[in-house]
Design a protein around this motif. Structure first.
Motif, PDB file in Angstrom:
ATOM      1  N   SER A  49       8.755 -16.834  -7.947  1.00 18.33           N
ATOM      2  CA  SER A  49       7.335 -17.165  -7.804  1.00 18.33           C
ATOM      3  C   SER A  49       6.808 -16.987  -6.386  1.00 18.33           C
ATOM      4  CB  SER A  49       7.092 -18.613  -8.244  1.00 18.33           C
ATOM      5  OG  SER A  49       7.736 -19.517  -7.356  1.00 18.33           O
ATOM      6  N   ARG A  50       7.607 -16.511  -5.458  1.00 21.91           N
ATOM      7  CA  ARG A  50       7.117 -16.321  -4.087  1.00 21.91           C
ATOM      8  C   ARG A  50       5.941 -15.346  -4.072  1.00 21.91           C
ATOM      9  NH1 ARG A  50      11.737 -13.749  -0.891  1.00 21.91           N
ATOM     10  NH2 ARG A  50      11.988 -12.726  -2.927  1.00 21.91           N
ATOM     11  N   ILE A  51       4.930 -15.673  -3.273  1.00 20.91           N
ATOM     12  CA  ILE A  51       3.839 -14.732  -3.058  1.00 20.91           C
ATOM     13  C   ILE A  51       4.108 -14.019  -1.735  1.00 20.91           C
ATOM     14  CG2 ILE A  51       2.306 -16.437  -1.959  1.00 20.91           C
ATOM     15  CD1 ILE A  51      -0.013 -14.962  -3.482  1.00 20.91           C
ATOM     16  N   VAL A  52       3.968 -12.698  -1.758  1.00 19.22           N
ATOM     17  CA  VAL A  52       4.397 -11.851  -0.640  1.00 19.22           C
ATOM     18  C   VAL A  52       3.223 -10.998  -0.176  1.00 19.22           C
ATOM     19  CG1 VAL A  52       5.915  -9.927   0.009  1.00 19.22           C
ATOM     20  CG2 VAL A  52       6.807 -11.811  -1.382  1.00 19.22           C
ATOM     21  N   HIS A  53       3.090 -10.868   1.131  1.00 20.90           N
ATOM     22  CA  HIS A  53       2.049 -10.004   1.697  1.00 20.90           C
ATOM     23  C   HIS A  53       2.653  -8.648   2.038  1.00 20.90           C
ATOM     24  CE1 HIS A  53      -0.616  -8.411   4.979  1.00 20.90           C
ATOM     25  NE2 HIS A  53      -1.502  -8.709   4.037  1.00 20.90           N
ATOM     26  N   ILE A  54       2.041  -7.588   1.500  1.00 18.26           N
ATOM     27  CA  ILE A  54       2.454  -6.217   1.803  1.00 18.26           C
ATOM     28  C   ILE A  54       1.442  -5.637   2.787  1.00 18.26           C
ATOM     29  CG2 ILE A  54       2.994  -3.945   0.852  1.00 18.26           C
ATOM     30  CD1 ILE A  54       4.811  -6.197  -0.167  1.00 18.26           C
ATOM     31  N   PRO A  55       1.836  -5.353   4.009  1.00 18.78           N
ATOM     32  CA  PRO A  55       0.868  -4.894   5.017  1.00 18.78           C
ATOM     33  C   PRO A  55       0.434  -3.443   4.777  1.00 18.78           C
ATOM     34  CG  PRO A  55       3.078  -4.890   5.920  1.00 18.78           C
ATOM     35  CD  PRO A  55       3.191  -5.498   4.557  1.00 18.78           C
ATOM     36  N   ALA A  56      -0.733  -3.094   5.317  1.00 20.36           N
ATOM     37  CA  ALA A  56      -1.179  -1.699   5.304  1.00 20.36           C
ATOM     38  C   ALA A  56      -0.264  -0.878   6.208  1.00 20.36           C
ATOM     39  CB  ALA A  56      -2.621  -1.610   5.785  1.00 20.36           C
ATOM     40  N   ARG A  57      -0.090   0.400   5.859  1.00 17.38           N
ATOM     41  CA  ARG A  57       0.818   1.243   6.637  1.00 17.38           C
ATOM     42  C   ARG A  57       0.298   2.679   6.699  1.00 17.38           C
ATOM     43  NH1 ARG A  57       5.267  -1.711   4.036  1.00 17.38           N
ATOM     44  NH2 ARG A  57       6.540  -2.724   5.622  1.00 17.38           N
ATOM     45  N   TYR A 109      -1.945  -5.602   0.444  1.00 21.39           N
ATOM     46  CA  TYR A 109      -2.193  -6.383  -0.769  1.00 21.39           C
ATOM     47  C   TYR A 109      -1.234  -7.565  -0.858  1.00 21.39           C
ATOM     48  CZ  TYR A 109       1.568  -3.359  -2.725  1.00 21.39           C
ATOM     49  OH  TYR A 109       2.740  -2.667  -2.947  1.00 21.39           O
ATOM     50  N   TRP A 110      -1.578  -8.491  -1.743  1.00 21.55           N
ATOM     51  CA  TRP A 110      -0.728  -9.634  -2.069  1.00 21.55           C
ATOM     52  C   TRP A 110      -0.029  -9.359  -3.403  1.00 21.55           C
ATOM     53  CZ3 TRP A 110       0.044 -13.393   1.426  1.00 21.55           C
ATOM     54  CH2 TRP A 110      -0.939 -13.634   2.389  1.00 21.55           C
ATOM     55  N   MET A 117      -3.832  -8.416  -5.695  1.00 28.45           N
ATOM     56  CA  MET A 117      -5.134  -7.981  -5.180  1.00 28.45           C
ATOM     57  C   MET A 117      -4.950  -7.263  -3.851  1.00 28.45           C
ATOM     58  SD  MET A 117      -8.446 -10.390  -4.361  1.00 28.45           S
ATOM     59  CE  MET A 117     -10.075  -9.803  -4.793  1.00 28.45           C
ATOM     60  N   ASN A 118      -5.736  -6.186  -3.650  1.00 23.15           N
ATOM     61  CA  ASN A 118      -5.640  -5.486  -2.372  1.00 23.15           C
ATOM     62  C   ASN A 118      -6.845  -5.772  -1.481  1.00 23.15           C
ATOM     63  OD1 ASN A 118      -7.764  -3.770  -3.145  1.00 23.15           O
ATOM     64  ND2 ASN A 118      -6.488  -1.934  -3.301  1.00 23.15           N
ATOM     65  N   GLU A 119      -6.849  -5.182  -0.323  1.00 20.98           N
ATOM     66  CA  GLU A 119      -7.860  -5.496   0.687  1.00 20.98           C
ATOM     67  C   GLU A 119      -9.261  -5.039   0.297  1.00 20.98           C
ATOM     68  OE1 GLU A 119      -7.793  -2.540   4.184  1.00 20.98           O
ATOM     69  OE2 GLU A 119      -5.695  -2.545   3.491  1.00 20.98           O
ATOM     70  N   HIS A 120      -9.381  -4.191  -0.728  1.00 16.61           N
ATOM     71  CA  HIS A 120     -10.687  -3.708  -1.175  1.00 16.61           C
ATOM     72  C   HIS A 120     -11.194  -4.443  -2.406  1.00 16.61           C
ATOM     73  CE1 HIS A 120     -10.744  -0.490   1.756  1.00 16.61           C
ATOM     74  NE2 HIS A 120      -9.489  -0.203   1.441  1.00 16.61           N
ATOM     75  N   GLY A 121     -10.506  -5.494  -2.812  1.00 13.28           N
ATOM     76  CA  GLY A 121     -10.978  -6.297  -3.930  1.00 13.28           C
ATOM     77  C   GLY A 121     -10.587  -5.781  -5.294  1.00 13.28           C
ATOM     78  N   VAL A 122      -9.659  -4.824  -5.367  1.00 14.80           N
ATOM     79  CA  VAL A 122      -9.116  -4.401  -6.657  1.00 14.80           C
ATOM     80  C   VAL A 122      -8.053  -5.423  -7.063  1.00 14.80           C
ATOM     81  CG1 VAL A 122      -7.909  -2.589  -7.939  1.00 14.80           C
ATOM     82  CG2 VAL A 122      -9.553  -1.979  -6.139  1.00 14.80           C
ATOM     83  N   GLY A 123      -8.208  -5.996  -8.255  1.00 15.61           N
ATOM     84  CA  GLY A 123      -7.311  -7.062  -8.686  1.00 15.61           C
ATOM     85  C   GLY A 123      -6.782  -6.825 -10.086  1.00 15.61           C
ATOM     86  N   ALA A 154      -1.114   1.790  -7.332  1.00 13.40           N
ATOM     87  CA  ALA A 154      -2.575   1.795  -7.469  1.00 13.40           C
ATOM     88  C   ALA A 154      -3.237   0.952  -6.384  1.00 13.40           C
ATOM     89  CB  ALA A 154      -2.961   1.286  -8.851  1.00 13.40           C
ATOM     90  N   LEU A 155      -2.694  -0.237  -6.097  1.00 16.02           N
ATOM     91  CA  LEU A 155      -3.281  -1.077  -5.046  1.00 16.02           C
ATOM     92  C   LEU A 155      -3.119  -0.444  -3.669  1.00 16.02           C
ATOM     93  CD1 LEU A 155      -2.532  -4.804  -5.953  1.00 16.02           C
ATOM     94  CD2 LEU A 155      -4.521  -3.396  -6.484  1.00 16.02           C
ATOM     95  N   GLU A 156      -2.049   0.305  -3.479  1.00 17.07           N
ATOM     96  CA  GLU A 156      -1.831   0.963  -2.192  1.00 17.07           C
ATOM     97  C   GLU A 156      -2.826   2.092  -1.947  1.00 17.07           C
ATOM     98  OE1 GLU A 156       3.005   0.157  -2.422  1.00 17.07           O
ATOM     99  OE2 GLU A 156       2.223   2.204  -2.501  1.00 17.07           O
ATOM    100  N   ARG A 157      -3.382   2.655  -3.026  1.00 23.66           N
ATOM    101  CA  ARG A 157      -4.145   3.894  -2.883  1.00 23.66           C
ATOM    102  C   ARG A 157      -5.608   3.799  -3.316  1.00 23.66           C
ATOM    103  NH1 ARG A 157       0.318   8.447  -4.867  1.00 23.66           N
ATOM    104  NH2 ARG A 157       2.032   7.660  -3.550  1.00 23.66           N
ATOM    105  N   CYS A 158      -6.027   2.699  -3.954  1.00 21.21           N
ATOM    106  CA  CYS A 158      -7.329   2.692  -4.633  1.00 21.21           C
ATOM    107  C   CYS A 158      -8.291   1.650  -4.085  1.00 21.21           C
ATOM    108  CB  CYS A 158      -7.131   2.461  -6.125  1.00 21.21           C
ATOM    109  SG  CYS A 158      -6.358   3.876  -6.961  1.00 21.21           S
ATOM    110  N   LYS A 159      -9.580   2.032  -4.086  1.00 22.75           N
ATOM    111  CA  LYS A 159     -10.653   1.125  -3.708  1.00 22.75           C
ATOM    112  C   LYS A 159     -11.491   0.696  -4.912  1.00 22.75           C
ATOM    113  CE  LYS A 159     -11.208   3.130   0.929  1.00 22.75           C
ATOM    114  NZ  LYS A 159     -12.177   3.746   1.887  1.00 22.75           N
ATOM    115  N   THR A 160     -11.252   1.286  -6.083  1.00 32.36           N
ATOM    116  CA  THR A 160     -12.015   0.958  -7.282  1.00 32.36           C
ATOM    117  C   THR A 160     -11.084   0.781  -8.475  1.00 32.36           C
ATOM    118  OG1 THR A 160     -12.316   3.245  -8.034  1.00 32.36           O
ATOM    119  CG2 THR A 160     -13.931   2.375  -6.444  1.00 32.36           C
TER     120      THR A 160
END
Length: 686
Positions: A49-57, A109-110, A117-123, A154-160
Motif C-alpha cells: 500500500s505504499r504511495i510512491v512519487h515518480i519524478p519527472a526525468r 506522477y504518484w 495521477m500525473n502532474e498534468h491532472g491525468v488520473g 501513459a502517465l509518463e507521456r500524456c497530458k490528456t
C-alpha cells in the motif's frame, strides 16, 4: 523490441489472485466545482500500500524503457524509478519482461499498486474484469503488458485522457496484454480536466495482442465499474465518444464470439453469462451508487449486472467528499444494511469474513460491500478545471486512504508536488508483513481490526473522529491554497509547489500520528468487554469513597437483548444451538433499527430515502415471500434437553418441507421467467 529471458517460477511468484476493486468516474458537469473525479479501491489482501512519487526525468535519445512484471506484494518492484523502490527486502532488482523505445522527457506522477495521477491532472481508477472469455494469464514473448505498466507509460507521456487511452491501447495492441489471473481483463477509468472515459481490455484472438474499447462518460454523468465489463454497443463512427482497438472486431470474429452481423455488444461478448459468475458481486455495488446519485431513476438491484446502465446522470452535483463516503458504504439505510442480521453479530458489524472451508461446504452469498476489510487502499482523484489549476499551480489532487475506507481518512497528494523535504511520510513506508508504527497502513488497519471486538460501540468514537479529521483537512487546505494562489500570482510558482509539498507531507503525518493515538485510546477504553469511560477524565474516578464517582470504569457492555433473544438465552446453561435463519428479526431489534447513525458519521447525511423496490424484490410476485419462508422454516424451538431420535425425525421433516417449498418456489420463478430473488438479511430463529 528486445525481450529478456522469462522464468516461469519468477513470474508465477510475481502474480497474485485477481483484485476485486470498485471504480467510480464522474464528468465535470456532475461536480460542484467543475472538476472531474475518478476513484478506486484496491481490494487486495496482500498488496503493497505504499504511495510512491515518480519524478519527472529527461532521457537520452535512443533510450529504452524497461517493462516490469506485475507484482502487488511488497516490495512491488526493486528499481531506480524512485528512491523508495530501493527498499528491496533482500531481493534483487526486478527483471524486466522486455523493453520499448523511451521518449525524451517523462512526467512526474504518484503511484501505489497502480499509478494514480500525473502532474498534468491525468488520473486513473482501475478494476479487474472477472471471467472474460479470452485469457492470457502469464506474460510471455508475445504478451508482456499488464494494464498497470501501460498506465504508467501513459502517465509518463500524456497530458490528456485521450492521449492516455490511445497510448495504453497502442501498447497492448502491439506488445500484447496479459491479465492478473486466468480469464481476467481490466477496466481503467481515465480523467483529465475536461473529460472522463472508461477503457476496457481483454486479450485478443488465440491469446495474443489485445481486444479493447473505450467509451466517454457523458458530461453530467457518473459511471461505475465493479469487476464487470460495462461498455455495450459501440458506434465506431462516433469518434468523440468511442475508441476501439485495432484487433477488437477481428478477435471477436475469429473466436466465434460475433457473427459480424448482429450489433456488437462488448460486455456480453467478452464475458460469459454473468448469471453464472456470482452476479450480485458486481450488480449490488453498481445499484447502490447509482441509487444514491440518481434516486429518481428508481434503479432496481438486478441480479444481472448487464441490466445496469453504463452511466447515469447525477441529480445532485457531487464533490470529493461525496465519493469518499460512497466508498465507505455497507448499504446503510437499505434493506440490505450489513449492520443487520445474524452475521453482523451482537455489535452490528458490517464487515464479513470471506472464503474459508465453511463457505465451501455451505453454499450461499454475502452482500459485497463497497468497503471491505481486505481493502489495501482507496483513492479519490480530482482533476481540477484548468483555470483553477493555473491559479493554484497544481492540476489536481489525489485523496488517499490507507486500509478499508469505512474507517480511514483520505489525505491529499497534489498532482505537481513531491514529498516535503524529500522525505516520505508514513504513507510511503512499511509493509503489511511486519507490524510497524512508522507505517500508515498499520495505523488504520489496527483501528479497523480492534473495532471488530465491538463495532457498534467503537464506531461511536471512530466515525466522528474520521469526519473531524476530514473536515480539518478541507479547512486547512482552503487556507493553504489561498497562500499558494497568492504566491503563483506573484510569480513564485516553484515556491508555491514547495509549499504544497511540505504542507501535505506534514498533514499526512499528523493524521497518522492522531490515528495511533486513537488506537491507543480504543485499547484502553474498550477492554475485556468493558467501557472504561474514565480515560476521558484523565484517570481513575475521584469521590469514589463518597459514592459519587466523577466517571465510570469497568462499565459492562454485555450482549444486547435482541441478540440474546436470537440465541435462545435462558436458564439452561448447556450450549445452545439454533435453527436455520429466518427473515423476521426479534421484536426488541426494532429499537436498534430505529436508532440514528453516530453523530458525525460521514454517511449519515447522505443516506438515500428508503429505496422503492418492486414487488418481486420485496419477496412477492411469484417467488417465496417472507411469510411463506417463515412458515416453511417453522417457528418451533429447537429442543434444549437431551437430543433423541424423535427430535432428529422432527428436524428432518422440517428440513424436507423447507427444501420442497424452496424447490417449488424456484421452479415457479423459472416458469414465470423471473430472476433469482435477492437474499434478505436473516435472523436466527429460536
Amino acid at each position: 523490441m528486445a525481450v529478456s529471458p522469462l522464468r516461469c517460477a519468477l513470474l508465477s511468484s510475481a502474480l497474485v489472485v485477481a483484485e476485486a476493486c470498485t471504480s467510480i468516474a464522474v464528468g465535470r458537469a456532475a461536480t460542484v466545482d467543475d472538476s472531474t473525479l475518478v476513484t478506486q479501491t484496491d481490494d487486495c489482501a496482500e498488496c503493497d500500500s505504499r504511495i510512491v512519487h515518480i519524478p519527472a526525468r529527461d532521457h537520452a535519445p535512443g533510450s529504452m524503457r524497461p517493462i516490469l512484471p506485475y507484482a502487488a506484494s511488497f516490495p512491488r518492484e526493486v528499481s531506480d524509478r524512485s528512491p523508495q523502490y530501493s527498499e528491496s527486502d533482500g531481493r534483487p532488482a526486478t527483471e524486466p519482461l522486455g523493453y520499448i523505445p523511451q521518449v525524451l522527457h517523462t512526467f512526474a506522477y504518484w503511484e501505489t499498486t497502480n499509478p494514480i495521477m500525473n502532474e498534468h491532472g491525468v488520473g486513473f481508477g482501475e478494476t479487474t474484469i472477472d471471467r472474460t472469455r479470452l485469457s492470457a494469464f502469464q506474460p510471455n514473448t508475445t504478451n508482456f503488458f499488464y494494464t498497470h505498466e501501460a498506465m504508467k507509460v501513459a502517465l509518463e507521456r500524456c497530458k490528456t485522457a485521450r492521449c492516455a487511452l490511445r497510448t495504453m491501447g497502442d501498447l497492448v495492441d502491439r506488445y500484447g496484454f496479459y491479465g492478473d489471473s486466468p480469464f481476467s481483463g481490466e477496466s481503467v477509468s481515465v480523467i483529465d480536466p475536461d473529460e472522463a472515459w472508461v477503457f476496457q481490455v481483454t486479450v485478443g484472438a488465440r491469446g495474443k495482442s489485445a481486444a479493447w474499447a473505450a467509451q466517454r462518460i457523458p458530461d453530467g454523468h457518473v459511471a461505475v465499474v465493479a469487476n464487470g465489463a460495462t461498455i455495450r454497443h459501440i458506434d465506431v463512427h462516433d469518434e468523440d465518444n468511442f475508441m476501439v482497438g485495432a484487433n477488437l472486431f477481428s478477435a471477436a470474429l475469429e473466436e466465434g464470439l460475433w457473427d459480424g452481423k448482429e450489433a456488437f455488444d462488448f460486455a456480453r461478448m467478452m464475458q460469459p453469462d454473468t448469471m453464472e459468475v456470482v452476479p450480485r458481486y458486481t450488480s449490488m455495488r453498481m445499484w447502490r451508487i447509482y441509487s444514491r446519485l440518481a434516486p429518481s431513476l428508481d434503479i432496481q438491484p438486478h441480479v444481472d449486472p448487464l441490466a445496469m446502465p453504463f452511466s447515469v446522470r447525477v441529480e445532485v452535483p457531487v464533490s470529493h467528499r461525496t465519493l469518499m463516503d460512497m466508498h465507505r458504504d455497507h448499504y446503510e439505510g437499505t434493506e440490505f444494511d450489513m449492520r443487520n442480521g445474524a452475521l453482523a453479530g451482537p455489535f452490528r458489524d458490517p464487515n464479513r469474513l470471506e472464503g474459508g472451508r465453511g463457505q465451501r461446504a455451505v453454499r450461499g452469498e454475502i452482500p459485497r460491500a463497497i468497503s471491505i476489510p481486505r481493502t489495501s487502499y482507496a483513492v479519490v482523484v480530482q482533476s481540477r478545471p484548468k483555470k483553477l489549476a493555473a491559479k493554484l499551480g497544481s492540476a489536481g489532487v489525489a485523496w488517499y486512504a490507507s486500509d478499508a475506507p469505512a474507517t480511514s481518512v483520505f489525505v491529499p497528494f497534489y498532482a505537481n508536488s513531491s514529498w516535503g523535504h524529500e522525505e516520505p511520510s508514513d504513507y510511503g513506508r512499511g509493509s503489511m508483513f511486519k507490524f510497524d508504527r512508522k507505517c500508515a497502513w498499520w495505523a488504520f488497519d489496527f483501528v479497523a481490526n480492534w473495532m471488530e471486538l465491538n463495532y457498534e460501540n467503537m464506531s461511536q468514537v471512530v466515525l466522528p473522529a474520521m469526519a473531524k479529521a476530514q473536515d480539518g483537512l478541507d479547512a486547512a487546505m482552503a487556507r493553504m491554497e489561498q497562500q499558494a494562489a497568492a504566491m503563483v500570482a506573484g510569480g513564485q510558482r516553484e515556491q508555491a509547489l514547495r509549499l504544497l509539498s511540505e504542507w501535505q507531507t506534514k498533514a499526512q503525518q499528523d493524521v497518522v500520528d492522531k490515528w495511533w493515538q486513537l488506537a491507543d485510546y480504543l485499547v484502553a477504553r474498550f477492554n475485556d468487554g468493558f467501557d472504561n469511560e474514565c480515560i476521558d477524565a484523565g484517570g481513575p474516578p475521584r469521590n469514589v469513597d463518597r459514592g459519587q464517582p466523577t466517571c465510570k470504569v469497568g462499565v459492562p457492555i454485555g450482549y444486547p437483548a435482541w441478540w440474546l433473544e436470537q440465541v435462545g438465552y435462558d436458564f439452561d446453561i448447556h450450549p445452545h444451538y439454533v435453527k436455520p435463519a429466518g427473515l423476521t428479526p426479534p421484536a426488541s431489534f426494532a429499537t436498534v433499527q430505529a436508532s440514528q447513525a453516530p453523530a458525525g458519521a460521514p454517511w449519515a447525511s447522505l443516506l438515500s430515502p428508503p429505496v422503492k423496490l418492486n414487488n418481486f424484490w420485496s419477496g412477492t410476485g411469484g417467488s417465496l415471500g417472507q411469510a411463506a419462508m417463515a412458515s416453511a422454516i417453522g417457528q418451533a424451538a429447537v429442543p434444549r434437553g437431551p437430543w433423541d431420535a424423535s427430535y432428529t425425525l422432527a428436524l428432518l421433516i422440517v428440513l424436507l418441507i423447507t427444501a420442497a417449498a424452496l424447490v417449488a418456489a424456484f421452479q415457479m420463478g423459472v416458469r414465470h421467467g423471473q430472476r433469482e430473488r435477492l437474499p434478505d438479511f436473516c435472523y436466527i430463529q429460536q
